[in-house]
Design a protein around this motif. Sequence first.
Motif, PDB file in Angstrom:
ATOM      1  N   UNK A  36      39.057  -0.925  26.890  1.00 14.06           N
ATOM      2  CA  UNK A  36      38.054  -0.143  26.379  1.00 14.06           C
ATOM      3  C   UNK A  36      37.357  -0.725  25.235  1.00 14.06           C
ATOM      4  N   UNK A  37      36.036  -0.337  24.889  1.00 16.48           N
ATOM      5  CA  UNK A  37      35.289  -1.143  23.844  1.00 16.48           C
ATOM      6  C   UNK A  37      34.040  -0.289  23.836  1.00 16.48           C
ATOM      7  N   UNK A  38      33.304  -0.515  22.717  1.00 20.82           N
ATOM      8  CA  UNK A  38      31.791   0.011  22.803  1.00 20.82           C
ATOM      9  C   UNK A  38      31.086  -0.312  23.919  1.00 20.82           C
ATOM     10  N   UNK A  39      31.268  -1.802  24.059  1.00 20.90           N
ATOM     11  CA  UNK A  39      30.354  -2.463  25.018  1.00 20.90           C
ATOM     12  C   UNK A  39      30.609  -2.109  26.611  1.00 20.90           C
ATOM     13  N   UNK A  40      32.104  -1.840  26.624  1.00 20.79           N
ATOM     14  CA  UNK A  40      32.407  -1.411  28.311  1.00 20.79           C
ATOM     15  C   UNK A  40      32.323   0.040  28.099  1.00 20.79           C
ATOM     16  N   UNK A 269      29.871 -15.436  20.091  1.00 25.64           N
ATOM     17  CA  UNK A 269      29.157 -14.942  18.633  1.00 25.64           C
ATOM     18  C   UNK A 269      27.855 -15.339  18.401  1.00 25.64           C
ATOM     19  N   UNK A 270      27.717 -16.719  18.727  1.00 28.15           N
ATOM     20  CA  UNK A 270      26.311 -17.287  18.630  1.00 28.15           C
ATOM     21  C   UNK A 270      25.476 -16.566  19.602  1.00 28.15           C
ATOM     22  N   UNK A 271      25.801 -16.346  20.631  1.00 35.68           N
ATOM     23  CA  UNK A 271      25.043 -15.544  21.866  1.00 35.68           C
ATOM     24  C   UNK A 271      24.759 -14.261  21.387  1.00 35.68           C
ATOM     25  N   UNK A 272      25.476 -13.432  20.790  1.00 34.65           N
ATOM     26  CA  UNK A 272      25.112 -12.276  20.554  1.00 34.65           C
ATOM     27  C   UNK A 272      24.570 -11.962  19.151  1.00 34.65           C
ATOM     28  N   UNK A 273      24.653 -13.012  18.376  1.00 30.97           N
ATOM     29  CA  UNK A 273      23.795 -13.292  17.008  1.00 30.97           C
ATOM     30  C   UNK A 273      22.240 -13.195  17.482  1.00 30.97           C
ATOM     31  N   UNK A 274      21.928 -13.905  18.778  1.00 33.35           N
ATOM     32  CA  UNK A 274      20.535 -13.727  18.994  1.00 33.35           C
ATOM     33  C   UNK A 274      20.285 -12.716  19.902  1.00 33.35           C
ATOM     34  N   UNK A 275      21.219 -12.288  20.842  1.00 29.23           N
ATOM     35  CA  UNK A 275      20.911 -11.278  21.974  1.00 29.23           C
ATOM     36  C   UNK A 275      22.173  -9.901  21.798  1.00 29.23           C
ATOM     37  N   UNK A 276      21.911  -9.219  20.718  1.00 27.16           N
ATOM     38  CA  UNK A 276      22.983  -8.455  20.530  1.00 27.16           C
ATOM     39  C   UNK A 276      23.187  -7.309  21.841  1.00 27.16           C
ATOM     40  N   UNK A 277      22.055  -7.167  22.496  1.00 28.84           N
ATOM     41  CA  UNK A 277      22.117  -6.353  23.647  1.00 28.84           C
ATOM     42  C   UNK A 277      22.556  -7.117  25.074  1.00 28.84           C
ATOM     43  N   UNK A 278      22.565  -8.529  25.075  1.00 29.60           N
ATOM     44  CA  UNK A 278      22.891  -9.162  26.179  1.00 29.60           C
ATOM     45  C   UNK A 278      24.238  -9.112  26.556  1.00 29.60           C
ATOM     46  N   UNK A 279      24.596  -9.536  27.786  1.00 32.91           N
ATOM     47  CA  UNK A 279      25.855  -9.683  28.188  1.00 32.91           C
ATOM     48  C   UNK A 279      26.375 -10.952  28.293  1.00 32.91           C
ATOM     49  N   UNK A 280      27.745 -11.376  27.910  1.00 32.91           N
ATOM     50  CA  UNK A 280      28.264 -12.727  28.139  1.00 32.91           C
ATOM     51  C   UNK A 280      29.038 -12.719  29.396  1.00 32.91           C
ATOM     52  N   UNK A 304      40.351 -10.536  28.722  1.00 34.36           N
ATOM     53  CA  UNK A 304      40.641  -9.838  27.493  1.00 34.36           C
ATOM     54  C   UNK A 304      39.603  -9.984  26.500  1.00 34.36           C
ATOM     55  N   UNK A 305      39.291 -11.458  26.226  1.00 40.10           N
ATOM     56  CA  UNK A 305      37.962 -11.550  25.350  1.00 40.10           C
ATOM     57  C   UNK A 305      36.750 -10.875  25.837  1.00 40.10           C
ATOM     58  N   UNK A 306      36.491 -10.826  27.071  1.00 37.48           N
ATOM     59  CA  UNK A 306      35.208 -10.000  27.629  1.00 37.48           C
ATOM     60  C   UNK A 306      35.282  -8.724  27.399  1.00 37.48           C
ATOM     61  N   UNK A 307      36.301  -8.128  26.835  1.00 38.29           N
ATOM     62  CA  UNK A 307      36.227  -6.668  26.459  1.00 38.29           C
ATOM     63  C   UNK A 307      35.246  -6.345  25.464  1.00 38.29           C
ATOM     64  N   UNK A 308      35.111  -7.371  24.534  1.00 40.58           N
ATOM     65  CA  UNK A 308      34.055  -7.012  23.404  1.00 40.58           C
ATOM     66  C   UNK A 308      32.985  -8.010  23.824  1.00 40.58           C
ATOM     67  N   UNK A 309      32.747  -8.577  24.519  1.00 40.79           N
ATOM     68  CA  UNK A 309      31.474  -9.617  24.709  1.00 40.79           C
ATOM     69  C   UNK A 309      30.697  -9.328  26.085  1.00 40.79           C
ATOM     70  N   UNK A 310      31.420  -8.860  27.350  1.00 36.39           N
ATOM     71  CA  UNK A 310      30.674  -8.807  28.426  1.00 36.39           C
ATOM     72  C   UNK A 310      31.463  -8.596  29.575  1.00 36.39           C
ATOM     73  N   UNK A 311      31.359  -9.461  30.416  1.00 38.05           N
ATOM     74  CA  UNK A 311      31.675  -9.174  31.963  1.00 38.05           C
ATOM     75  C   UNK A 311      32.473 -10.298  32.391  1.00 38.05           C
ATOM     76  N   UNK A 312      33.514 -10.185  33.037  1.00 40.19           N
ATOM     77  CA  UNK A 312      34.438 -11.208  33.508  1.00 40.19           C
ATOM     78  C   UNK A 312      34.042 -11.699  35.063  1.00 40.19           C
ATOM     79  N   UNK A 313      34.180 -12.828  35.388  1.00 45.74           N
ATOM     80  CA  UNK A 313      33.565 -13.179  36.704  1.00 45.74           C
ATOM     81  C   UNK A 313      34.475 -14.408  37.114  1.00 45.74           C
ATOM     82  N   UNK A 314      34.588 -14.577  38.656  1.00 47.84           N
ATOM     83  CA  UNK A 314      34.952 -15.951  39.274  1.00 47.84           C
ATOM     84  C   UNK A 314      33.794 -16.455  39.994  1.00 47.84           C
ATOM     85  N   UNK A 315      33.925 -17.635  40.168  1.00 47.36           N
ATOM     86  CA  UNK A 315      33.042 -18.481  40.861  1.00 47.36           C
ATOM     87  C   UNK A 315      33.632 -18.417  42.408  1.00 47.36           C
TER      88      UNK A 315
END
Length: 729
Positions: A36-40, A269-280, A304-315
């Motif tokens: 759980x996190x604000x982003x999720x 962090x770099x990505x969200x500094x430019x796009x705070x509403x984007x999803x990593x 676990x790191x994507x809890x704060x920053x975005x979505x998890x994916x496999x190729x």
Amino acid sequence: MNKLPFLFCTFWISTWVALGAQNDPFLHILYDRLHDSPLQQKMRRIAPMPIGAVYVQRPGEGEAEIRAHFRSMKELGFNCLKQIMTVPSWRIEQVQLLALEEGIIPWWYGEGGWVAISDSLLQGLGIPLQTPIAQIRQDARMLAYQMEQMRQRIFRSMAYQQQQQVKALQDRSVAYEPELGGRGFDLSAQGKTLFKAWVKKKYGSIQGLNQAWNQYHSGLQTDENTPFLSWEDFDQRYEKLGAKEYHHLVDILDFKVEHSLENIRRTCETYHSVHPDGVFRGGGEIGLFHPLAWYGVDLERIADLMQTYGSFYPSVHFAWHFGETNYELVRPFYMQSALANDFFKGGWAATWESTGGPQQFSGGKGGAYFTVDAQTMTQFLLSQLAAGFKGWGTWTWSTRSAGWEAGEYGLLDRNNQVSERAIRCGQIGQAANRYRDELWQAHKEPLVGVFYDWYNEAYWASMTEAGRTEFKDEPIQARIGVSRALINANIPFEYVTATDLRNGLAGRYKVIYLPAVLSLNQNLIPLLKSYVEKGGRLVMDAPTGYYDENGVLLSTAKGSLFQQLFGVSIRDYQGAGINRQYLLNGQKLEGFVLDLDPQQATVLGHFGAGQAAITQHSLGQGTAVVLGYEAAKSCFKAGNKQAEANLLRYALGTLKAPYQCQGAIVYRLAAPQADHYFLINDGPATTALLQFTTYKYRSIQDAVSGQTLRQGAAIPLEGHSGRWIRCEK
């Protein structure tokens, strides 16, 4: 370290599990809180369901042709672009603006990149707070606002690239970083320097290091035959340890993982500094049947790191990522998707890099020939949805037009025309968006938890340093084997990690299965014992419990933690299939067999020669079962029906699934409004009979076509395809 927060968290979890389990038998609330996190939370409210594909521009395609592609995508049911690839003289941002104008979001995350729908935003737009979320998403004021925010994101990207003199802002992680060295235990000069600093920080004292790296055991020291005397001595001699001491090899892999995670964090962090509403997106171009630990990759920690920053994916590409399954697709479709989803319990997971069409020339190896038509894509996408994925990004819409991958992977055919598979994928995408809120609220309700531990796989990998490269694949083949047996029997299951158990999730499963857990962390044994005492059924097979978390022989002697749990001692780990034949209920065994000394445990089965093969220990309200052979791995290859029957017989005992399906594989997701069943047919056209022992439904319909079905009636299934059935409660 201040232990009070940890102790409080442990107390809270234990109390919550005890109080809430009766009303929440599958611990769904705890499951949702794991990441759980604000982003999720933002994602759960918006409930994005991106149905995207890569647009590859061909020579001669200008604005008119590009717009025609996007209009066709939208008409079929696609709502975003996974990626854009342009010909020279065109900029990606030009195409992004055209996509927005045609109603296609130009990023893989679709509406996941919207500004969060807060009360203040609704008030500012004049939308009543009590408006249902489905209406909010369609409100013209909300759409106009979000559209403008996305336009501004494109302009911010252009400004950032111009300012930083870079081609693009990185919005995804890389699973492998060669700066530290090659695969496995190889370290570059820089990697060695960083590793030595990491070791000193981790262990703190040379005595702690010697203890962890088994330097007080005979035969595992360096050529001076003495433990490290100081950090200076360590700096000089650690590389001479060689392949016999396993824990330092595991530490090399662990170091690579942690270094990579820090790089991913900085990129986020770099990505969200430019796009705070984007999803990593974190994960990578790596198949989940690869020996991830040996690669120096831990996808669970990336999730676990994507809890704060975005979505998890496999190729997921057939010719790249299924070689380890002998290019079998149908059941591994679900296994791979389920493992990725289960790494990120409670978070947003999906495959943002997946196959769209045939591929024969450009895979990991030559000679893998697939039919990738509408039927195969139906199996593929329904398996992903069933596993818990929410959306997908397909490589590609249109194919490359020359050279590498030309004419391959695309939803369009090689002539750039819409294919039947493109139409089918769009239809499934439309249904996924129609029921997006239900899918976001849905959960698996597993009977079995199949255990996964990165450190176990790392110990298997450590044994490859002496040249026995096959060992790194052993735990993966065991995981595939037990998963196959459960899928074929339509037993609902989920992958449960060591971290999940520490977070209190064990009670979610009637059965927890430990497949080939060579290194069993001693700290987990009390948790597993408590699980059994409260009514769980714990099942292990060979060679589980060989080592502990440090690569030291795990004690199974009388009075040990292991023996108290399983009621049996393991005298030796023997072998079958070379100089001695072992049989179990007609199954010819190969690999590890256990020489068991039953004490409190009851013997349920014998090898052909009369030795105890299967034991069961009653402990509290539950049972702990030892399968004294490689039960999971023996099911790795398709067609071993006796092996699958033996595994299910002893692993499940008297437990049965609450539903059955004759004639097809079936997976289930449970949502408050409806249950969703995904029927997969791995053969010619047939009919399936879906039966429920405990569930009652008001109506049943095909989720894609809307056709009403009669409960209890045979369900027609297209050959080598699948069908999505929605059962309203």
